[in-house]
Design an enzyme around this catalytic site. Structure first.
Site, PDB file in Angstrom:
ATOM      1  N   LYS A 172       0.862  -1.179   0.000  1.00 45.91           N
ATOM      2  CA  LYS A 172       0.000   0.000   0.000  1.00 45.91           C
ATOM      3  C   LYS A 172       0.893   1.223   0.000  1.00 45.91           C
ATOM      4  CE  LYS A 172      -2.402   1.489   3.689  1.00 45.91           C
ATOM      5  NZ  LYS A 172      -3.599   1.679   4.554  1.00 45.91           N
TER       6      LYS A 172
HETATM    7  C1  5RP Z   1      -2.335   4.914   8.637  1.00 42.92           C
HETATM    8  C2  5RP Z   1      -2.769   3.923   7.627  1.00 42.92           C
HETATM    9  C3  5RP Z   1      -4.123   4.021   7.054  1.00 42.92           C
HETATM   10  O1  5RP Z   1      -4.679   2.720   6.961  1.00 42.92           O
HETATM   11  C4  5RP Z   1      -3.908   4.544   5.650  1.00 42.92           C
HETATM   12  O2  5RP Z   1      -3.450   5.835   5.744  1.00 42.92           O
HETATM   13  C5  5RP Z   1      -5.181   4.464   4.815  1.00 42.92           C
HETATM   14  O3  5RP Z   1      -6.069   5.389   5.291  1.00 42.92           O
HETATM   15  P1  5RP Z   1      -6.307   6.788   4.538  1.00 42.92           P
HETATM   16  O4  5RP Z   1      -7.014   6.472   3.224  1.00 42.92           O
HETATM   17  O5  5RP Z   1      -7.153   7.544   5.503  1.00 42.92           O
HETATM   18  O6  5RP Z   1      -4.943   7.406   4.305  1.00 42.92           O
HETATM   19  O7  5RP Z   1      -2.040   3.036   7.220  1.00 42.92           O
HETATM   20  O8  5RP Z   1      -0.968   4.701   8.909  1.00 42.92           O
END
Ligand code: 5RP
Length: 259
Positions: A172
């Site tokens: 991610k």
């Molecule tokens: C925080 C995270 C969150 O899961 C990630 O940021 C995804 O959430 P958003 O779309 O709100 O950024 O990993 O560390």
């Protein structure tokens, strides 16, 4: 890949090769952030539209019904809060045993490439990858961007490729211009975080651009649960990820569904 790992991966990335993950793990370092004051109330109406839910173990136990059939990718890294200048200097905060006890489809761990404490986060990540691999559980590497990182394709490519080379099953990261390079140089599926809340049409365009660049989906939180209509927004995001809707079509759907 062992049958178990393949089975769990099939719960995370759907048969069309895409996924809409709902990230609600923010409380592990942000506390009751806007929209997550009561995760049960927020998530309940969204679950039917989520392919995967990404909570912490505490959120899962205290807010999510145990008869939920939405696959879970569990946040297992942490250790700092937003009050800490070294926020996201993370280590293991949930054992693989507890993840198994929670019947998760995968685990999620942040690495902070480029930070002064990158080594700590990377060694914690690989320790969990080894444990998870031994049990056929995929690991989602969250290449969270530190406060002073330059968000460009070069950085995201570095962080994403490192995560994959160190054992991540899915990465991610954040959408940036030139995202094709990030995807093309990463040997595992890539999803994007939504990042800070932006207007719905902008968030939908970001999701669309990421999909066009080769991402398999999103792991989105704030841009869904902080939307003026989260249920309309997650359906609009689904239309981009799974139905190839354009940003315009998706925003029209959001507008039609909201309220
Ligand atoms: C925080 C995270 C969150 O899961 C990630 O940021 C995804 O959430 P958003 O779309 O709100 O950024 O990993 O560390």
């Amino acid at each position: 890949m062992d049958w178990g790992m393949k089975n769990r991966m099939s719960k995370i990335i759907k048969p069309d090769g895409k996924t809409v993950m709902l990230a609600v793990d923010h409380g592990y370092f942000m506390g009751p952030t806007t929209g997550l004051e009561n995760i049960a109330e927020t998530v309940g109406p969204l679950l039917p539209h989520a392919d995967v839910l990404m909570p912490t173990r505490g959120a899962l136990r205290h807010y999510i019904p145990a008869d939920t059939d939405v696959p879970i990718v569990l946040r297992v890294s942490g250790g700092t809060s937003i009050l800490n200048p070294d926020v996201l200097h993370e280590g293991i905060v949930c054992s693989i045993d507890d993840a198994v006890r929670l019947n998760v489809a995968g685990i999620a761990f942040s690495i902070l490439v480029g930070s002064s404490f990158e080594r700590d986060t990377i060694l914690g990540f690989t320790e969990m990858v080894d444990e998870a691999n031994g049990l056929g559980i995929p690991t989602l590497a969250v290449t969270a961007v530190g406060r002073d990182m330059v968000r460009d394709a070069r950085y995201m490519s570095l962080a994403s490729r490192m995560a994959a080379e160190l054992g991540a099953s899915v990465v991610k990261t954040y959408y940036v211009d030139g995202f094709e390079k990030v995807v093309d140089t990463c040997p595992v599926p890539v999803v994007i975080a939504g990042g800070k809340k932006t207007p719905e049409d902008e968030a939908l365009e970001t999701a669309y651009n990421a999909m066009q660049a080769g991402a398999v989906g999103v792991d989105m939180g704030r841009n869904i649960f902080q939307s003026e209509d989260p249920v309309a927004m997650i359906q609009a995001v689904n239309s981009v990820v799974h139905d190839d809707h354009t940003p315009k079509e998706a925003f029209e759907l959001f507008t039609k569904l909201k309220g």
